[in-house]
Scaffold this active site. Structure first.
Site, PDB file in Angstrom:
ATOM      1  CD  GLU A   1      -4.237   4.500   3.111  1.00 27.89           C
ATOM      2  OE1 GLU A   1      -4.139   5.621   3.517  1.00 27.89           O
ATOM      3  OE2 GLU A   1      -3.775   2.827   3.901  1.00 27.89           O
TER       4      GLU A   1
ATOM      5  CB  SER B   1      -7.643  13.940   6.064  1.00 30.55           C
ATOM      6  OG  SER B   1      -7.290  14.325   4.913  1.00 30.55           O
TER       7      SER B   1
END
Lengths: 211, 211, 211, 211
Positions: free
Chosen positions: A177, A104
């Protein structure tokens, strides 16, 4: 307890759909990664290596774990590398490199740490999906990572278009990720070439007290 | 300083070859994963969830980091989950579940910890490439992970056949670690379905002090 | 290489002087600890225990390690306790308790984390030498710890008066950190009494996979 | 819920009794620490420093946390120091030094790690209450620490005689852990003198990204 969307699926079928969706996402992401950004990341690391500068990896949660996996390989390559939050974290000086990972780009502790790193003259390289985020804005170099991150919503449309994935198949930051992990492991290969290291060299620096 | 094999390659080309090789390996690995083993892993976890049993994740090095990434998601799903080596590790009792991750199945500290876990009556589930390893032999359940691990050599041939990868494109345990991460993230999706959890449920349990 | 102040000292004599100075400091510090603050800390923890609230321990560097040692004992006592920066950190809710440890009360990451904790409605208890610090000011409860902290200087005078210690015998935050550890371990005894726990109860919850 | 032994005590009185007992134990322990063992520990560390050897700190649970606190100070002093279980742990070579901390000397993972360290030629220094323990027996050097450890019972008598402490005032390994921390912090002062370091030198190496 089952939600409508799962009805009619066999056990393990969701596992297979998820696996297929994630691996398709990883594969397709390569086309969305900038050669130039990777080159700059690699150059920054090679310069740090040659100049004996420190590298500090910063990340929270699962992004932090991906960062640690990268830090381990940098150690195997011979870097002076550290991970924020661990016991052994030295003082940073101008020219040291910070690798900050946040999908983010808004994770508070990561942004705070990156700000402090900037203030002591370190170079901040960010891996994030959002170059316009607080983390992105303060970075010297951004490697933009394709991903559906925790807080994104506008990005969701593109993700769905790209691979037809929907949220329960890769919840929260999963795609960010894993993609970041594959990118950083591929950067390791590039670094091996640039620094003339073989797998044998890495093995020699691998912790022998674990084996 | 460049080795012969790298000659003639542009910068970043190795990055791209490595990325392509890793993502191809991940994609192809799906066919080599046993539905039955995944089903048993999921059943074991669902039972632990329903019976209020603890789950302890064990792993060294990068395998340990992949284990932690899984542990975080189990926490988001509402499990009582812990990671060996962290501050908060409770006593294990019969019926608790240990998830042990080791490509070689020979990592000393992991094997030692798994032995102790067995001795107190915990169920040991191993993710390893080598079912005949010391870890594999003491496990109640094995999920075999395709991978070229740190100590393998006989396995190398198969890996090369499968994807034409050679070592510097994914050194040491890289393929094992990333593939395990994708497998465990897909197990998370299966668990979401089995436990009737939405992404919103996970978000509610996600650490809000990091954001 | 020896500085003037060390001249004429035998080896190990400095060890002994340091040990004596530190232990004297610890012993004398008891008179400077507020009964009322300890009582409030204990009450806050007992209430969290009885109400099934979470406790999150926050600290950086050696203060963070002291916090972890306390967190382990809280786990042995049966608390739902977590440590910021570890893998398993859940979402905080109103009524949850944050224990923040910082000698200076200015450690950036600790202050940032405490701010976020406040914003989600958690109760913040600080252990610090400086109640007027940023951390102190945002706290619901402060336990003031005698100590010569990293950034103090005005405090030095008092410390020297009290025990005649000079810096190389307890550099940086050493006195704060050790004193905090003794305080928190004494709080553990108070909690054992308040919660009716015996050492045997603690032993049962102690990680059996380490032994 | 109160046990008989607590009856009639005011709140916070147990805190004060525990604090007094612990600090008395620390103070009295100095006479039971061997000058010669401390001198050998310091010499071993100074030699490692001068020869550019690595130091690896090993410990489980709260003993591991005390080890980390020492490792941090060794880093501030300029040592190449690492902590087992953290991300950055390099290969050990002959001449590297392992500091193993275990009150009982029987903690399985610590003993296993120390065995591996011995097998690769590292020097193993143990801090333990029991020189005849498995850890003690394999060590090159033992610093015996006064303490009532988790598994001791014969030792209890001495402890009670010495300070009149009884278990709930310092449960499990509390006395071992705190005493070890004070010892190691005093070793830091001795090392400052031996290596000619000032507090200012330490401050320069202290992580600036935390402050």
């Amino acid at each position: 307890m089952l939600r409508r969307q799962w009805l009619g699926r066999d056990w393990v079928q969701v596992f297979r759909e998820s696996y297929a969706a994630i691996s398709r996402f990883i594969m397709n992401a390569l086309d969305r990664i900038s050669d130039n950004e990777i080159k700059q990341l690699v150059d920054t690391l090679v310069n740090a290596y040659n100049d004996g500068k420190k590298v500090l990896v910063i990340g929270a949660g699962r992004s932090g774990l991906v960062g640690r996996a990268f830090a381990m390989r940098l150690m195997h390559l011979g870097f002076n590398v550290y991970v924020l939050g661990e016991t052994i974290v030295p003082a940073l000086h101008p020219g040291d490199v910070v690798i900050a990972i946040s999908g983010s780009g808004r994770t508070k502790l990561v942004v705070t740490a990156a700000e402090v790193a900037k203030s002591v003259g370190a170079t901040v390289v960010s891996l994030t999906t959002f170059p316009e985020s607080p983390l992105g804005k303060l970075s010297d170099l951004i490697v933009q990572i394709p991903g559906r991150t925790k807080v994104s919503s506008e990005d969701d449309y593109n993700v769905r278009q790209l691979i037809g994935i929907y949220e329960p198949l890769a919840p929260l930051g999963t795609l960010f990720e894993i993609t970041t992990m594959v990118i950083l492991d591929s950067v390791v290969s590039e670094l091996m070439m640039r620094l003339g290291k073989t797998e044998e060299d890495l093995k020699k620096r691998h912790a022998n007290i674990e084996i």
